[in-house]
Enzyme design. Structure first.
Site, mmCIF file in Angstrom:
data_model
loop_
_atom_site.group_PDB
_atom_site.id
_atom_site.type_symbol
_atom_site.label_atom_id
_atom_site.label_comp_id
_atom_site.label_asym_id
_atom_site.label_seq_id
_atom_site.Cartn_x
_atom_site.Cartn_y
_atom_site.Cartn_z
ATOM 1 N N ARG A 216 -79.174 -53.634 -42.927
ATOM 2 C CA ARG A 216 -78.682 -54.589 -43.912
ATOM 3 C C ARG A 216 -78.518 -53.875 -45.250
ATOM 4 O O ARG A 216 -79.390 -53.113 -45.670
ATOM 5 C CB ARG A 216 -79.643 -55.782 -44.075
ATOM 6 C CG ARG A 216 -79.626 -56.768 -42.915
ATOM 7 C CD ARG A 216 -78.318 -57.549 -42.884
ATOM 8 N NE ARG A 216 -78.211 -58.425 -41.722
ATOM 9 C CZ ARG A 216 -77.627 -58.105 -40.594
ATOM 10 N NH1 ARG A 216 -77.110 -56.890 -40.431
ATOM 11 N NH2 ARG A 216 -77.539 -58.968 -39.603
ATOM 12 N N GLU B 7 -68.587 -49.910 -54.048
ATOM 13 C CA GLU B 7 -67.718 -49.141 -54.948
ATOM 14 C C GLU B 7 -68.366 -47.845 -55.416
ATOM 15 O O GLU B 7 -67.777 -46.761 -55.330
ATOM 16 C CB GLU B 7 -67.353 -50.000 -56.162
ATOM 17 C CG GLU B 7 -66.456 -49.309 -57.185
ATOM 18 C CD GLU B 7 -65.029 -49.111 -56.687
ATOM 19 O OE1 GLU B 7 -64.383 -48.125 -57.113
ATOM 20 O OE2 GLU B 7 -64.573 -49.939 -55.873
ATOM 21 N N HIS C 100 -69.235 -51.519 -41.607
ATOM 22 C CA HIS C 100 -70.075 -52.407 -40.795
ATOM 23 C C HIS C 100 -69.694 -52.314 -39.320
ATOM 24 O O HIS C 100 -69.329 -53.311 -38.674
ATOM 25 C CB HIS C 100 -69.987 -53.851 -41.288
ATOM 26 C CG HIS C 100 -71.185 -54.679 -40.904
ATOM 27 N ND1 HIS C 100 -71.304 -56.012 -41.207
ATOM 28 C CD2 HIS C 100 -72.319 -54.359 -40.234
ATOM 29 C CE1 HIS C 100 -72.445 -56.478 -40.740
ATOM 30 N NE2 HIS C 100 -73.082 -55.488 -40.150
#
Length: 392
Positions: free
Chosen positions: A231, A259, A272
């Site tokens: 996560r 970013e 992901h």
């Protein structure tokens, strides 16, 4: 006929396990009995009062408002372990990428295009800037030894690594699955101080959010390599970037693009991809569908993140009723249920009541079809969230 709403594209391998004579499955279905979801955000989503369960085809449930669902008696399922091998393989790749800068090397050598016969010599001359250490003989720290963490630990042993794991909630099943060469630390510090590589495999909670931060990094070995495919919030990006700048951390591989991370050449970001394999999507869908069918057809709860496990092998009584009751975990609830059923002249053939924190779930089998009046009395008991009858 049960109605199932899908909020994302769900593998047909799983959806085909819904018998079409008993189930209607669609993305735009009205008043569903249950919802199948992958990554779609459900926070703030208006739900029909008909929804009894939500199944997440995956392990993480951050996209689902668990407290709100629990208060409504909606059982939320996930599919632990179904995508474990897919994530494990990507973690192993991440460990190797954190050591060998092959992505940067590939980009650099691609820039030699157009130089023709000079390319072999130029490539040979420039390769020294892309040196990286082997993983064999190095120490991997695995934080979280659930389905994924245990598989990562075992595979790392096969690669010749030393492995130290940490998991204060290590289950017997997970412990038995670990290679005997995996050492288990009693503390996080025992992992931080000894590991050349650290990979994190824990859910994001108030306790784990930002666990990789300036303070924890300070205790780690110089040049440590970090992997986070669990996560994004587990890592304090600003602190890791500062450590990358100082050289304390050699590299970061993460499945959560940001970013600032994208600007750093020592960071490798994936979009992901952890469970993005057709096999994992099939496995998760199959498990999620089974969980929903067991719950809707038999009242059974397995792999719920908000209600207790509640399993019985007993069939629903022929010409009888199984009562599925979600309720607050407070004293005398069962006594109140049995009194109401006794007054209704219903014989109890089997009963199971399990609790999890402030909430509980009961399965009560009675001989005969329960009348609406008795159902209303059960639903009106203080502390009852909902009552669902399943008729034999």
């Amino acid at each position: 006929m049960y109605k199932i709403q899908t909020l994302n594209k769900i593998s047909a391998i799983g959806l085909n396990d819904f018998p079409r004579e008993n189930y209607e499955v669609a993305s735009s279905i009205l008043d569903p009995d249950a919802i199948l979801v992958r990554s779609q955000e459900m926070h703030g989503m208006a739900l029909s009062q008909t929804v009894k369960a939500v199944a997440r085809a995956g392990a993480g449930v951050n996209n689902i408002p668990i407290p709100e669902m629990t208060e409504k008696g909606i059982v939320v399922f996930n599919t632990p372990g179904a995508n474990a091998n897919a994530v494990k393989e990507l973690v192993i790749l991440a460990i190797l990428l954190s050591s060998r800068p092959v992505i940067g090397a590939n980009k650099w050598v691609a820039g030699l295009a157009g130089k023709g016969d000079e390319i072999p010599a130029l490539a040979e001359k420039g390769k020294s800037q892309f040196v990286g250490p082997e993983v064999k003989g190095k120490t991997l720290g695995v934080i979280g030894l659930g389905a994924i963490g245990a598989m990562v630990a075992n595979t790392a042993i096969d690669l010749g690594m030393n492995v130290i794991g940490y998991d204060p909630f290590l289950s017997v099943k997970a412990a038995l699955s670990l290679d005997h060469n995996v050492k288990v630390s009693d503390t996080l510090e025992g992992v931080y101080t000894k590991s050349d590589y650290i990979t994190v495999h824990v859910p994001q909670t108030d306790e784990t959010k930002g666990m990789i931060n300036a303070a924890s990094i300070k205790t780690m070995k110089d040049g440590v390599r970090l992997i986070n495919l669990a996560r994004g919030g587990l890592v304090n990006n600003a602190d890791v970037l500062a450590a990358l700048e100082s050289g304390k951390v050699a590299s970061l591989v993460t499945d959560f693009a940001d970013e600032d991370l994208l600007k750093n050449e020592k960071v490798v970001c994936f979009p992901h991809l952890g469970a993005s394999t057709p096999e994992a999507e099939d496995n998760c869908a199959v498990m999620a569908v089974k969980e929903l069918r067991d719950f809707l057809e038999r009242g059974i709860v397995v792999n719920s993140v908000n209600f207790p496990k509640c399993v019985t092998d007993n069939p629903i009584p022929v010409k009888g009723t199984r009562l599925c009751i979600s309720h607050k975990n407070v004293p005398s609830m069962i006594a109140k249920f049995t009194t109401i059923l006794g007054d209704a002249k219903l014989n109890i053939g089997g009963m199971l009541d399990q609790n999890r924190g402030d909430f509980a779930y009961a399965l009560i089998d009675v001989d005969g079809v329960i009348a609406e009046e008795a159902l209303r009395k059960l639903a009106n008991v203080e502390g009852v969230i909902n009552v669902r009858p399943i008729f034999g």
